[in-house]
Write an enzyme that holds these catalytic residues in place. Structure first.
Site, PDB file in Angstrom:
ATOM      1  N   TYR A  94       1.119  -1.474   0.136  1.00 22.68           N
ATOM      2  CA  TYR A  94       0.026  -0.062  -0.261  1.00 22.68           C
ATOM      3  C   TYR A  94       0.422   1.261  -0.149  1.00 22.68           C
ATOM      4  CZ  TYR A  94       0.760   0.105   4.899  1.00 22.68           C
ATOM      5  OH  TYR A  94       1.245   0.658   5.811  1.00 22.68           O
ATOM      6  N   CYS A  95       0.296   2.040  -0.135  1.00 22.70           N
ATOM      7  CA  CYS A  95       0.737   3.834   0.033  1.00 22.70           C
ATOM      8  C   CYS A  95      -0.303   4.784   0.432  1.00 22.70           C
ATOM      9  CB  CYS A  95       1.435   4.686  -1.457  1.00 22.70           C
ATOM     10  SG  CYS A  95      -0.151   4.593  -2.467  1.00 22.70           S
ATOM     11  N   PHE A  96       0.282   6.183   0.639  1.00 22.58           N
ATOM     12  CA  PHE A  96      -0.438   6.628   0.878  1.00 22.58           C
ATOM     13  C   PHE A  96      -1.751   6.754   1.159  1.00 22.58           C
ATOM     14  CE2 PHE A  96      -2.465  10.981   2.632  1.00 22.58           C
ATOM     15  CZ  PHE A  96      -2.193  10.781   4.202  1.00 22.58           C
ATOM     16  N   GLY A  99      -2.731   5.344  -4.347  1.00 20.23           N
ATOM     17  CA  GLY A  99      -3.033   5.674  -5.852  1.00 20.23           C
ATOM     18  C   GLY A  99      -1.463   5.053  -6.478  1.00 20.23           C
ATOM     19  N   TYR A 123      -2.887   3.607   3.412  1.00 19.29           N
ATOM     20  CA  TYR A 123      -2.682   3.887   4.420  1.00 19.29           C
ATOM     21  C   TYR A 123      -3.995   4.720   5.465  1.00 19.29           C
ATOM     22  CZ  TYR A 123      -1.247   6.107   8.705  1.00 19.29           C
ATOM     23  OH  TYR A 123      -1.282   6.349  10.131  1.00 19.29           O
TER      24      TYR A 123
END
Length: 364
Positions: A94-96, A99, A123
């Site tokens: 995952y990223c923030f 995206g 996140y």
């Protein structure tokens, strides 16, 4: 082939391995217990791309990102993701916000021959899910508070409860002014994430059973209890664990002298660790000097210094003297004062054996 997921509950309940592709500075502010930080970009690279995005737009920022993370740098980062993904085949990345960063990582892994799913929403969505869960738990979950004088071994008893939610353990702090631990505390967000996940696990593994939390003030060291939880705890029924002064002195001596000195020495070596341990004791007493009052602070401080000198000479047992004074003349009156204000919330009181029997009956 596994697909991307929005099943945040399963991720947390199952301790799913996670690759956090955010920059290290983002990870340090707050992350999840089962996440490892394998970033797409370093802090400096992320800052440069962010500035480019503001000044020149998305396409220019993406071009700069690909320029910065290229060649051997790109290969090293892909290899790190591949190694972790192969060691943890049930994991996600995952990223923030779920995206571009996680999509790029996922595409590069695919190009390297491995399909690895990501967490949709990233996140931010997972963090919001946990905060919403905490609100719901505080509304729906029956919570009991284990109270008792300082040194009555509340944490030890609590850990005998199945899937106990150990607030002090999660905060990595022993709770009192003397509770600092050598290896420090998690960030506030890490503390909250770990706490809510522990509460979720208890709720799902023991449906309909009460959740027992140790009585704590707003702060456990520098970790603050979430406001909604603190309000819930302030109204919850109390179980009072009773223990006499000598037993509490001995427990505190074991915790704050024997175990604590060993922790400092393991952390920093025998000589430096011992000096840090002594400094910690002095600082902890100094922090409560105003509540103690000048005369009492001086008296206990002198007892502590005498114990420190004896400890240097090989006898650590003299610490019991100032610990007994501090419990009797500072912690006990403070607890008794607070207890008188909340006596109507007490649903049970007794020694450790009686309290364990009471709690066991509630779990059946």
């Amino acid at each position: 082939m596994r697909v991307d997921t929005q099943d945040y509950l399963s991720l947390f309940l199952n301790d799913t391995p996670l690759i956090d592709t955010r920059a290290p500075v983002e990870f340090a502010r707050g992350a999840f217990p089962d996440a490892v930080n394998l970033p797409l970009m370093t802090d400096d690279e992320r800052a440069a791309v962010g500035t480019c995005y503001k000044e020149h737009g998305q396409q220019a920022a993406m071009a700069l990102g690909h320029q910065l993370v290229n060649g051997e740098t790109k290969t090293q980062r892909i290899n790190a993701w591949l190694e972790h993904a192969r060691q943890h085949p049930t994991g996600y990345l995952y990223c923030f916000r779920g995206g571009l960063r996680s999509q790029i990582c996922q595409q590069w892994l695919h190009d390297a021959g491995l399909d690895y799913p990501r967490v949709e929403g990233g996140y931010k969505a997972m963090r919001q899910f946990l905060l919403s869960c905490l609100e719901q738990i505080c509304l729906d979950q029956k919570i009991l508070i284990l109270a008792g004088h300082t040194g009555s071994a509340k944490t030890d008893l609590l850990l005998e409860v199945p899937d106990a939610v150990d607030l002090e353990g999660i905060a990595n702090h022993r709770g009192s002014a003397f509770g600092r631990r050598a290896d420090g505390q998690p960030s506030q967000i890490d503390f909250e994430n770990r706490l809510i996940i522990a509460m979720l696990k208890h709720q799902y593994r023991h449906p309909g059973k009460p959740m027992v939390l140790e009585d704590e003030s707003r702060l456990i060291g520098r970790c603050a209890l979430p406001h909604v939880l603190r309000e819930t705890m302030a109204k919850a029924p109390l179980i009072q664990l009773q223990s006499d002064l000598e037993a509490r002195t001995e427990h505190s001596y074991i915790n704050y002298i024997l175990r604590k000195s060993a922790e400092w020495q393991q952390h920093a070596g025998d000589e430096q660790g011992f000096e840090l341990f002594i400094e910690d004791l002095r600082d902890s007493l100094f922090r409560v000097r105003k509540r103690l009052g000048g005369e009492q602070y001086t008296f206990i401080s002198e007892q502590m210094e005498h114990a420190i000198q004896a400890h240097r000479a090989g006898d650590n047992t003299e610490h019991r003297v100032w610990i007994r004074s501090l419990l009797r003349d500072y912690y006990d009156p403070m607890y008794d004062y607070q207890g008188r204000k909340h006596h109507e919330r007490v649903v049970f009181k007794g020694n450790a054996t009686a309290v364990k029997e009471f709690l066991a009956a509630l779990q059946n």
